[in-house]
Motif scaffolding. Sequence first.
Motif, PDB file in Angstrom:
ATOM      1  N   GLU A   1      51.058 -21.731  29.020  1.00 47.78           N
ATOM      2  CA  GLU A   1      51.177 -21.971  27.842  1.00 47.78           C
ATOM      3  C   GLU A   1      50.140 -21.215  26.657  1.00 47.78           C
ATOM      4  O   GLU A   1      48.684 -21.319  27.125  1.00 47.78           O
ATOM      5  N   ILE A   2      50.309 -21.004  25.684  1.00 42.69           N
ATOM      6  CA  ILE A   2      49.347 -20.150  24.689  1.00 42.69           C
ATOM      7  C   ILE A   2      49.500 -20.888  23.621  1.00 42.69           C
ATOM      8  O   ILE A   2      50.488 -21.378  22.814  1.00 42.69           O
ATOM      9  N   GLU A   3      48.091 -21.052  23.038  1.00 43.84           N
ATOM     10  CA  GLU A   3      48.025 -21.741  21.643  1.00 43.84           C
ATOM     11  C   GLU A   3      47.573 -20.580  20.632  1.00 43.84           C
ATOM     12  O   GLU A   3      46.691 -19.752  20.914  1.00 43.84           O
ATOM     13  N   GLU A   4      48.413 -20.324  19.672  1.00 41.79           N
ATOM     14  CA  GLU A   4      48.074 -19.360  18.656  1.00 41.79           C
ATOM     15  C   GLU A   4      47.077 -20.054  17.652  1.00 41.79           C
ATOM     16  O   GLU A   4      47.584 -21.181  17.104  1.00 41.79           O
ATOM     17  N   SER A   5      46.199 -19.294  16.915  1.00 39.50           N
ATOM     18  CA  SER A   5      45.377 -19.854  16.065  1.00 39.50           C
ATOM     19  C   SER A   5      46.254 -19.676  14.606  1.00 39.50           C
ATOM     20  O   SER A   5      46.941 -18.809  14.416  1.00 39.50           O
ATOM     21  N   PRO A   6      45.935 -20.863  13.687  1.00 44.16           N
ATOM     22  CA  PRO A   6      46.487 -20.517  12.374  1.00 44.16           C
ATOM     23  C   PRO A   6      46.185 -19.439  11.537  1.00 44.16           C
ATOM     24  O   PRO A   6      46.457 -19.046  10.393  1.00 44.16           O
ATOM     25  N   LEU A   7      44.858 -18.660  12.126  1.00 41.41           N
ATOM     26  CA  LEU A   7      44.413 -17.315  11.386  1.00 41.41           C
ATOM     27  C   LEU A   7      45.078 -16.350  11.797  1.00 41.41           C
ATOM     28  O   LEU A   7      45.017 -15.290  11.202  1.00 41.41           O
ATOM     29  N   SER A   8      46.262 -16.342  12.627  1.00 42.77           N
ATOM     30  CA  SER A   8      46.926 -15.388  12.935  1.00 42.77           C
ATOM     31  C   SER A   8      47.964 -15.031  11.692  1.00 42.77           C
ATOM     32  O   SER A   8      48.277 -15.967  11.178  1.00 42.77           O
ATOM     33  N   GLY A   9      48.191 -13.857  11.482  1.00 39.87           N
ATOM     34  CA  GLY A   9      49.293 -13.508  10.570  1.00 39.87           C
ATOM     35  C   GLY A   9      49.313 -11.803  10.114  1.00 39.87           C
ATOM     36  O   GLY A   9      48.889 -11.121  10.831  1.00 39.87           O
ATOM     37  N   ILE A  10      49.937 -11.725   9.169  1.00 44.45           N
ATOM     38  CA  ILE A  10      50.244 -10.415   8.634  1.00 44.45           C
ATOM     39  C   ILE A  10      49.211 -10.117   7.717  1.00 44.45           C
ATOM     40  O   ILE A  10      48.875 -10.692   6.673  1.00 44.45           O
TER      41      ILE A  10
ATOM     42  N   VAL B   1      49.683  -4.986   9.240  1.00 41.24           N
ATOM     43  CA  VAL B   1      49.618  -5.195  10.691  1.00 41.24           C
ATOM     44  C   VAL B   1      49.627  -6.650  10.972  1.00 41.24           C
ATOM     45  O   VAL B   1      49.394  -7.543  10.046  1.00 41.24           O
ATOM     46  N   ARG B   2      50.006  -7.017  11.993  1.00 44.92           N
ATOM     47  CA  ARG B   2      50.098  -8.505  12.450  1.00 44.92           C
ATOM     48  C   ARG B   2      48.845  -8.828  13.460  1.00 44.92           C
ATOM     49  O   ARG B   2      48.499  -8.118  14.538  1.00 44.92           O
ATOM     50  N   VAL B   3      48.000  -9.761  13.066  1.00 45.55           N
ATOM     51  CA  VAL B   3      46.770 -10.235  13.805  1.00 45.55           C
ATOM     52  C   VAL B   3      47.302 -11.209  14.630  1.00 45.55           C
ATOM     53  O   VAL B   3      47.681 -12.338  14.069  1.00 45.55           O
ATOM     54  N   GLU B   4      47.127 -11.310  15.853  1.00 37.64           N
ATOM     55  CA  GLU B   4      47.411 -12.246  16.820  1.00 37.64           C
ATOM     56  C   GLU B   4      46.119 -12.895  17.219  1.00 37.64           C
ATOM     57  O   GLU B   4      45.241 -12.133  18.013  1.00 37.64           O
ATOM     58  N   ILE B   5      45.714 -13.983  17.192  1.00 35.10           N
ATOM     59  CA  ILE B   5      44.512 -14.638  17.587  1.00 35.10           C
ATOM     60  C   ILE B   5      44.949 -16.004  18.657  1.00 35.10           C
ATOM     61  O   ILE B   5      45.704 -16.575  18.254  1.00 35.10           O
ATOM     62  N   TYR B   6      44.959 -15.798  19.929  1.00 30.88           N
ATOM     63  CA  TYR B   6      45.462 -16.821  20.758  1.00 30.88           C
ATOM     64  C   TYR B   6      44.322 -16.995  22.240  1.00 30.88           C
ATOM     65  O   TYR B   6      43.752 -16.168  22.177  1.00 30.88           O
ATOM     66  N   ARG B   7      44.780 -18.180  22.625  1.00 30.03           N
ATOM     67  CA  ARG B   7      44.107 -18.553  23.849  1.00 30.03           C
ATOM     68  C   ARG B   7      45.286 -19.185  24.949  1.00 30.03           C
ATOM     69  O   ARG B   7      46.171 -19.989  24.395  1.00 30.03           O
ATOM     70  N   LEU B   8      44.859 -19.384  25.970  1.00 29.90           N
ATOM     71  CA  LEU B   8      45.662 -20.191  27.067  1.00 29.90           C
ATOM     72  C   LEU B   8      45.118 -21.550  26.766  1.00 29.90           C
ATOM     73  O   LEU B   8      44.108 -22.041  26.439  1.00 29.90           O
ATOM     74  N   VAL B   9      46.103 -22.678  26.737  1.00 28.88           N
ATOM     75  CA  VAL B   9      46.000 -23.837  26.760  1.00 28.88           C
ATOM     76  C   VAL B   9      45.247 -24.329  27.948  1.00 28.88           C
ATOM     77  O   VAL B   9      44.265 -25.208  27.561  1.00 28.88           O
ATOM     78  N   GLU B  10      45.501 -23.843  29.108  1.00 29.92           N
ATOM     79  CA  GLU B  10      44.666 -24.428  30.327  1.00 29.92           C
ATOM     80  C   GLU B  10      43.865 -23.355  30.855  1.00 29.92           C
ATOM     81  O   GLU B  10      44.178 -22.179  30.591  1.00 29.92           O
TER      82      GLU B  10
END
Length: 88
Positions: A7-16, A24-33
């Motif tokens: 399960e991945i948590e995406e940051s609200p700072l992600s976006g175009i 470009v699409r900025v993806e900032i994410y981390r694993l939930v566990e």
Amino acid sequence: MIEEDPEIEESPLSGIVTRDGISVRVEIYRLVEGDRSWTLEVIDPEGGSTVWDDRFATDQDAYDEFYRTLEVEGIRSFLEEQPGSTKH
């Protein structure tokens, strides 16, 4: 046994982000566990991906690094196979 995708948590700072007519699409994410650090990935219009080797303590730190790179190297640095571009 079937393994489930983590399960991945995406940051609200992600976006175009758009500069000079390029988006470009900025993806900032981390694993939930597990590891709680954040990953930074930028996806160009052709689907090419730039992923930072470094991890970030916060999603804001990751976004700040993206923005520093954008300001110093320009949006073209994220494009796949562009002359003079730098991959991270």
